[in-house]
Design a protein around this motif. Structure first.
Motif, short mmCIF file in Angstrom:
data_model
loop_
_atom_site.label_atom_id
_atom_site.label_comp_id
_atom_site.label_asym_id
_atom_site.label_seq_id
_atom_site.Cartn_x
_atom_site.Cartn_y
_atom_site.Cartn_z
N ILE A 343 54.27 35.82 40.05
CA ILE A 343 53.06 36.47 40.58
C ILE A 343 51.98 36.48 39.51
O ILE A 343 52.20 36.90 38.37
N ASP A 345 48.43 38.19 39.05
CA ASP A 345 47.76 39.33 39.67
C ASP A 345 46.36 39.52 39.11
O ASP A 345 46.18 39.79 37.92
N LYS A 347 44.16 41.16 41.53
CA LYS A 347 43.68 41.96 42.65
C LYS A 347 43.39 43.39 42.21
O LYS A 347 44.26 44.06 41.64
N ARG A 368 52.93 33.20 43.76
CA ARG A 368 51.81 33.78 44.51
C ARG A 368 50.71 34.22 43.55
O ARG A 368 50.98 34.60 42.41
N PHE A 370 47.94 37.19 43.58
CA PHE A 370 47.42 38.38 44.25
C PHE A 370 45.93 38.47 43.95
O PHE A 370 45.52 38.77 42.83
N ASP A 372 41.90 39.09 46.11
CA ASP A 372 41.21 39.52 47.32
C ASP A 372 39.83 38.87 47.39
O ASP A 372 39.09 38.89 46.40
N ASN A 407 50.31 34.46 51.63
CA ASN A 407 50.28 35.91 51.45
C ASN A 407 50.01 36.65 52.76
O ASN A 407 50.05 37.89 52.78
N GLN A 409 47.11 36.69 54.22
CA GLN A 409 45.71 37.15 54.19
C GLN A 409 44.86 36.16 54.99
O GLN A 409 44.15 35.34 54.43
#
Length: 562
Positions: A343, A345, A347, A368, A370, A372, A407, A409
């Motif tokens: 991961i 990150d 976000k 992944r 993370f 937005d 994800n 999204q």
């Protein structure tokens, strides 16, 4: 001496034999045999023996302390102060101190605490400190050059806590700190250049907390650490260049939490981290550039949470564990050609993450990200890039599209997909012809036609409601054309009817709208039909209807199936 195999053995094993024969300027000789981990003799060295009382006498008389090639047993400035009745914190001046290729042996501690060194250069080059503790607590090296180059420490703890260096050069190049704990807590390195190149820091706890560096350059290039904790918490690195290239941090936690790196360039290029937590939480890289290109972060969490940096690069890194890049302030993150296996990150949660540019060119995501779309301003993260082409921007939006889909999204996936198609279309229609220097006009016309047809009408099949709006607008526009031609330009063509004259309303506005609708949806009741050149217009509307309804179906089903 330490050019010998001895320096390669981290565990120091030795035996001392004292001989009643002179060696150099000394009256007696110490023969020290060194052994490896298998008790096999590695090398034998000779030293001249000098007692602590002889050294203390030189101190009392203000003589230069030349301890080169000397064997010193149980040296202790604390004992000297006690014998003289001095306070524990009184500094003891050591004039023109030199201990090249010397051996400091002890039962408990070799004690240089509160030493005040004098001379143009203080040298412990190739010195050996036996298996007891070594204590330089609060020592003051003035503004001399200081060298511990190729020094060797044993298995005891080594303390440079609260030591003060001056503006001279400081080198621990090729020093081996053995297997004990090492402390530079609260050490003041002043403005001199600091050299820890090729240094071995051992398996103990290495602690640089609250150490202070000033304007000099600092190098840990190719240094090697053991499996103990490496703690650089709240270190102030000053304004010089900071070099951690090709350092091997081995297993164990590594903390640069709260570190102030200053305005100099910081490089961790090709550095190897092992298993353990790596923390740069609240680190301040100021206006400098930080490089972690091709670093191996091993396993264990990596965090840059709330860190501040102008530009930071992770080019070619393999991120095999949870990586927290939620910077408090960052102008540019370069993640080009990285491989994300866990991961990554960025976000925002409770606090805003401020990142202006993020380069994902060539990234491969096996885990992944993370992120937005709105919270991270992804649109600006990509379009703010000054050094990437439209093709490269398209690639980055495609990478994010796939990530958002994985994800779940889906709204963010749509946004990324639209920007991917826009960049790709503009690159092929505008950028590529400019680079080739030909076909610009035809490519431009094709680009703007496709931009209207696929982007404006339905945002590349991501907005079914937008397609419906275009359906309504198309029906109305064609209806107005039918109305105007029928009533004001009948020579061009009219809307005709098969109905009796008493039912003929072919020229009315509502009837033209009705005819436009049944033509658009290809219903074809036969009650009204186009005449003259309006036949061509009706054919065009019929095709528009088939196209737009197919477009709507694709966009609508795409939304529903997800």
């Amino acid at each position: 001496m330490l050019e010998s195999p001895l320096h390669e053995h981290h565990l120091l094993r030795y035996e001392v034999e004292e001989l009643a024969e002179p060696f150099r300027e000394y009256e007696r000789t110490a023969v020290v045999s060194f052994f490896d981990e298998n008790n096999k003799k590695v090398t034998v060295q000779k030293y001249g023996i000098i007692t602590g009382d002889d050294i203390f006498k030189k101190i009392d008389e203000g003589e230069a302390l030349n301890l080169n090639h000397a064997y010193v047993k149980n040296f202790s400035l604390t004992n000297y102060r006690t014998n003289k009745g001095f306070d524990d914190h009184v500094y003891i001046h050591l004039k023109n101190f030199s201990a090249k290729k010397s051996f400091f042996d002890c039962d408990i501690t070799s004690d240089f605490s509160y030493a005040e060194f004098g001379g143009a250069k203080i040298s412990f080059e190739s010195a050996i400190f036996g298996n007891g503790n070594t204590n330089f607590f609060n020592a003051n090296f003035s503004h001399c050059d200081v060298s511990f180059k190729k020094a060797k420490f044993g298995s005891g703890s080594t303390s440079f806590k609260s030591v003060k260096f001056g503006d001279g050069g400081i080198t621990f190049n090729n020093t081996n700190f053995g297997t004990g704990n090492l402390s530079f807590v609260d050490a003041d390195f002043s403005n001199g250049n600091v050299d820890f190149k090729n240094t071995y820091f051992g398996d103990g706890h290495v602690d640089f907390k609250f150490a202070r560096f000033a304007s000099g350059d600092i190098s840990f290039e190719r240094a090697s650490f053991g499996k103990g904790k490496k703690d650089f918490k709240n270190v102030e690195f000053g304004g010089g260049k900071i070099d951690f290239r090709r350092v091997n941090f081995n297993d164990g936690d590594v903390s640069f939490e709260g570190v102030e790196f200053g305005n100099g360039k910081v490089s961790f290029r090709s550095t190897v981290f092992g298993y353990g937590h790596k923390s740069f939480h609240l680190a301040d890289f100021a206006h400098g550039e930080a490089q972690f290109d091709y670093a191996d972060f091993g396993s264990g969490e990596i965090t840059f949470n709330k860190a501040t940096v102008a530009a930071i690069s992770f080019t070619g890194c393999h991120l095999n564990c949870y990586t927290d890049l939620r910077f408090g302030q960052c102008t540019l993150i370069d993640l080009s050609n990285t491989v994300v296996r866990d991961i990554l990150d960025v976000k925002p949660e409770n606090e805003k993450v401020i990142i202006q540019e993020m380069n994902l060119v060539g990234m491969r995501i096996l885990g992944r990200i993370f992120i937005d779309w709105r919270g991270n301003d992804v649109y600006d993260l990509i379009y703010n890039q000054q050094k990437t082409s439209l093709f490269q921007k398209a690639e980055q939006f495609r990478i994010l599209k796939e990530n958002f889909r994985n994800n779940g999204q889906y709204d963010d996936e749509d946004e990324s997909y639209v920007e991917f198609k826009r960049c790709e279309a503009k690159a092929k229609g505008i950028e590529e012809p400019k680079l080739k220097g030909k076909g610009y006009l035809a490519a431009g016309i094709n680009y703007y036609f496709q931009k209207y047809l696929f982007d404006h009408v339905g945002r590349y099949a991501t907005a079914p409601t937008r397609v419906l709006m275009n359906v309504v607008v198309t029906v109305i526009v064609y209806g107005l054309l039918y109305f105007v031609c029928t009533n004001y330009f009948p020579g061009f063509g009219t809307v005709n009817t098969t109905l009796p004259d008493t039912m003929n309303e072919s020229g009315s506005f509502l009837n033209c709208m009705y005819y436009s609708a049944i033509t658009f949806f290809t219903i074809g009741y036969g009650d009204y039909f186009a005449g003259g050149y309006l036949k061509l217009l009706a054919v065009m509307e019929g095709f528009s209807g088939v196209f737009l309804m197919s477009y709507f179906t694709v966009a609508f089903v795409r939304k529903i199936l997800r």
